[in-house]
Design an enzyme around this catalytic site. Structure first.
Site, mmCIF file in Angstrom:
data_model
loop_
_atom_site.group_PDB
_atom_site.id
_atom_site.type_symbol
_atom_site.label_atom_id
_atom_site.label_comp_id
_atom_site.label_asym_id
_atom_site.label_seq_id
_atom_site.Cartn_x
_atom_site.Cartn_y
_atom_site.Cartn_z
ATOM 1 N N PRO A 100 0.832 -1.213 0.000
ATOM 2 C CA PRO A 100 0.000 0.000 0.000
ATOM 3 C C PRO A 100 0.863 1.258 0.000
ATOM 4 O O PRO A 100 1.868 1.340 0.706
ATOM 5 C CB PRO A 100 -0.792 -0.125 1.308
ATOM 6 C CG PRO A 100 -0.813 -1.588 1.589
ATOM 7 C CD PRO A 100 0.506 -2.108 1.107
ATOM 8 N N GLU A 101 0.470 2.226 -0.819
ATOM 9 C CA GLU A 101 1.186 3.494 -0.893
ATOM 10 C C GLU A 101 0.354 4.556 -0.176
ATOM 11 O O GLU A 101 -0.637 4.249 0.486
ATOM 12 C CB GLU A 101 1.461 3.841 -2.352
ATOM 13 C CG GLU A 101 2.282 2.762 -3.060
ATOM 14 C CD GLU A 101 2.555 3.061 -4.523
ATOM 15 O OE1 GLU A 101 2.591 4.243 -4.902
ATOM 16 O OE2 GLU A 101 2.744 2.105 -5.288
#
Length: 274
Positions: free
Chosen positions: A2-3
């Site tokens: 996840p960014e």
């Protein structure tokens, strides 16, 4: 992994689900997820009785601000949170459970087991690892175009690996670096310090616009990402280059090319990003 948009979406969801709940007790079945303190029993004891006062984000980390401490959580590859009733069946790969006084539970599930949790005294979280050496936030008002230009000046590193460096600028991973560079018309192997002022301005705008749009759409569900309510992100439907090798460019119809830059799979349009 996840960014920034995905973590921001999880944070906003968790605020609605568990903010102001009081932790009655904590169960941990995979002690190595807890990095600080090094005694998992101390971790559980310290959390007991504390209220979740606020939930924030710093870079790709989730910050649970409590009465006396801050719990810093990194989801890594496949970590996810979900709110359950105490009598709901516990899914496989659930490694940490926060039992609340109201009978609900916040469960942390991590198939890959790469996630981490650090419990740090309130007020010291920015001075200690893992937050101490992080770069500026791209959506912070203090991150201005002149600041970005100064950050890039004289840098010989290729622009993509530099943008992936969390000590340079936080929150950007493979997906959004590829997308921002495409929007700005910049090749990922171009030395950062060789960008013209116009290119820097385009890249600055592209980073902010890409992240903003991704947050609005709940992030990108490329593999297994969901928010705290089990909902997928939708930004993957708007991707221009990432994961689209051999497909036509949305701008010029040239086939998207996959290459490796700095050891990372990278997607570009060879015509739009000369």
């Amino acid at each position: 992994m996840p960014e920034l948009p995905e973590v921001e979406t999880v944070v906003r969801t968790l605020r609605k689900l568990v903010q102001e709940k009081v932790i009655a007790s904590v169960s941990v079945t995979l002690p190595r997820i807890v990095r600080r303190p090094d005694d998992v029993e101390a971790f559980k004891a310290q959390l007991s009785g504390q209220m979740i006062r606020q939930i924030d984000r710093r870079a790709k980390f989730i910050k649970f601000v409590l009465d006396r401490d801050v719990l810093i959580s990194h989801l890594r590859m496949e970590g996810r949170y979900g709110l359950y009733q105490a009598d709901d069946p516990v899914e496989k790969h659930t490694h940490v459970i926060f039992h609340f006084t109201d009978g609900t539970e916040l469960r942390y599930r991590d198939v890959r087991q790469f996630g981490t949790m650090d419990l740090i005294p309130l007020g010291m979280e920015l001075e200690m690892e893992p937050l101490a050496k992080l770069g500026p936030e791209p959506l912070d008002e203090q991150f201005t175009l002149p600041v970005f230009h100064t950050m890039l000046k004289g840098r010989t590193t290729k622009i993509k690996p530099l943008l992936l460096n969390q000590e340079f600028l936080v929150g950007l991973g493979n997906i959004y670096v590829d997308e921002a560079l495409f929007r700005a018309g910049i090749h990922p192997e171009r030395p950062a310090g060789k960008l013209t002022r116009g290119q820097v301005a385009k890249l600055y705008d592209s980073i902010i616009a890409t992240l903003g749009e991704a947050i609005e759409q709940g992030g990108s569900s490329i593999k297994s990402y969901v928010n705290g309510q089990g909902e997928m992100g939708m930004f993957q439907q708007s991707l221009n280059v990432y994961g689209r090798a051999d497909e036509p460019c949305n701008v010029c119809s040239t086939p998207i090319v996959r290459m490796v830059v700095g050891g990372r799979g990278t997607h570009i349009c060879p015509k739009c990003q000369k």
